[in-house]
Design a protein around this motif. Structure first.
Motif, mmCIF file in Angstrom:
data_model
loop_
_atom_site.group_PDB
_atom_site.id
_atom_site.type_symbol
_atom_site.label_atom_id
_atom_site.label_comp_id
_atom_site.label_asym_id
_atom_site.label_seq_id
_atom_site.Cartn_x
_atom_site.Cartn_y
_atom_site.Cartn_z
ATOM 1 N N VAL A 1 7.837 53.644 3.456
ATOM 2 C CA VAL A 1 7.356 55.001 3.730
ATOM 3 C C VAL A 1 5.929 55.119 3.212
ATOM 4 N N MET A 2 5.073 55.800 3.986
ATOM 5 C CA MET A 2 3.671 55.952 3.639
ATOM 6 C C MET A 2 3.230 57.387 3.912
ATOM 7 N N ALA A 3 2.373 57.913 3.046
ATOM 8 C CA ALA A 3 1.834 59.255 3.244
ATOM 9 C C ALA A 3 0.437 59.330 2.649
ATOM 10 N N SER A 4 -0.440 60.110 3.272
ATOM 11 C CA SER A 4 -1.770 60.307 2.699
ATOM 12 C C SER A 4 -1.691 61.195 1.464
ATOM 13 N N GLY A 5 -0.588 61.946 1.343
ATOM 14 C CA GLY A 5 -0.359 62.782 0.170
ATOM 15 C C GLY A 5 0.765 62.225 -0.696
ATOM 16 N N ASN A 6 1.653 63.110 -1.139
ATOM 17 C CA ASN A 6 2.773 62.716 -1.994
ATOM 18 C C ASN A 6 3.957 62.211 -1.177
ATOM 19 N N VAL A 7 4.840 61.466 -1.829
ATOM 20 C CA VAL A 7 6.072 60.993 -1.201
ATOM 21 C C VAL A 7 7.252 61.489 -2.031
ATOM 22 N N PHE A 8 8.118 62.277 -1.403
ATOM 23 C CA PHE A 8 9.331 62.772 -2.049
ATOM 24 C C PHE A 8 10.530 62.241 -1.265
ATOM 25 N N VAL A 9 11.410 61.534 -1.937
ATOM 26 C CA VAL A 9 12.598 60.969 -1.284
ATOM 27 C C VAL A 9 13.840 61.594 -1.905
ATOM 28 N N LEU A 10 14.517 62.400 -1.125
ATOM 29 C CA LEU A 10 15.773 62.992 -1.585
ATOM 30 C C LEU A 10 16.891 62.031 -1.171
ATOM 31 N N GLY A 11 16.974 60.929 -1.909
ATOM 32 C CA GLY A 11 17.906 59.860 -1.604
ATOM 33 C C GLY A 11 17.511 58.641 -2.412
ATOM 34 N N LEU B 1 11.354 63.210 2.534
ATOM 35 C CA LEU B 1 12.397 62.500 3.273
ATOM 36 C C LEU B 1 13.765 62.801 2.683
ATOM 37 N N ILE B 2 14.648 63.333 3.517
ATOM 38 C CA ILE B 2 16.042 63.521 3.124
ATOM 39 C C ILE B 2 16.809 62.328 3.683
ATOM 40 N N GLY B 3 17.044 61.354 2.838
ATOM 41 C CA GLY B 3 17.686 60.121 3.279
ATOM 42 C C GLY B 3 17.234 58.963 2.419
ATOM 43 N N ASP B 4 17.694 57.774 2.738
ATOM 44 C CA ASP B 4 17.393 56.582 1.936
ATOM 45 C C ASP B 4 16.288 55.744 2.569
ATOM 46 N N VAL B 5 15.610 55.007 1.712
ATOM 47 C CA VAL B 5 14.681 53.971 2.158
ATOM 48 C C VAL B 5 15.307 52.645 1.737
ATOM 49 N N ASN B 6 15.846 51.922 2.705
ATOM 50 C CA ASN B 6 16.554 50.681 2.402
ATOM 51 C C ASN B 6 15.581 49.552 2.040
#
Length: 227
Positions: free
Chosen positions: A133-143, A123-128
């Motif tokens: 955010v959910m994923a069966s694999g990894n979670v990468f947050v560019l924000g 994800l390119i952006g913020d999680v307020n």
């Protein structure tokens, strides 16, 4: 001069390995399989022998596999343990691709919103706060990650969560949950979370340490982590 055979058997530590040459026709292999199995001298008092069938670059339908099993049923000391092929069904291949793909999004996840993907999430952006955010694999947050992140939501305990700015209300990997401390500590830049070896809690480290903790991450994921 040795005669080339379509069906060959080798003994292994776990039983027998039976190789069916994929350059032969299916009918030829069935006929030869009958001959090869009939030539095996197995005594009544011998224990059950597990057999692994190697198909090479051949795909067998369920009906064809049943036909092979029926041949083995005539030799009740030989039990098929597994049938292996280098080929897989298109449906299985697409499911595998879905589970291993990296899904890229350029957006903000606001309060009350849920972003759920199969595979890895980049994800390119913020999680307020209040976002998830959910994923069966990894979670990468560019924000900034200030909401909830759940990696490995299908049970993958090797999944990781990483963010440019880590200040989540909750982290979850598989079924293990980590909540932030009660203090007013600020978040951390370029951090990642992963399950420790005992799988009892989520550990936090700098993103730069992730390649040592999870060396199985592929090249693209390492590039994401190392910026």
């Amino acid at each position: 001069m040795a005669v080339k055979r379509g069906v060959t058997i080798k003994g292994t530590r776990d039983g027998l390995s039976l190789y069916m040459d994929d350059t032969y026709s299916y009918k030829e292999l069935l006929s030869e399989l009958e001959e090869v199995l009939s030539a095996q001298h197995i005594l009544e008092e011998d224990p059950l022998i597990r057999v692994t069938i190697e198909l090479g670059n051949r795909y067998l339908t369920s009906k064809q596999q049943d036909e092979i099993r029926q041949i083995f049923e005539k030799h009740n000391k030989l039990v098929i343990d597994k049938i292996q092929s280098n080929l897989i069904e298109k449906k299985t291949a697409l499911e595998w691709k879905e589970q291993t793909d990296i899904k890229m999004y350029h957006r903000m996840v606001r309060s009350g919103q849920v972003l759920h993907v199969e595979g890895d999430l980049f994800l390119i952006g913020d999680v307020n706060p209040g976002g998830k955010v959910m994923a069966s694999g990894n979670v990468f947050v560019l924000g900034s990650l200030k909401g909830i992140a759940h990696a490995g939501c299908s049970g993958n305990k090797q999944a990781v969560i990483a963010a440019s700015y880590m200040a989540p209300s909750q982290l979850r990997i598989a079924d293990i949950i980590s909540r932030p401390p009660d203090s007013d500590e600020e978040g951390m830049y370029m951090e990642c979370g992963f399950l420790d070896e005992s799988y009892e809690k989520i550990r936090m480290e700098r993103v730069t340490a992730l390649s040592k903790v999870r060396p199985e991450l592929n090249g693209f994921e390492r590039r994401v982590m190392n910026g």
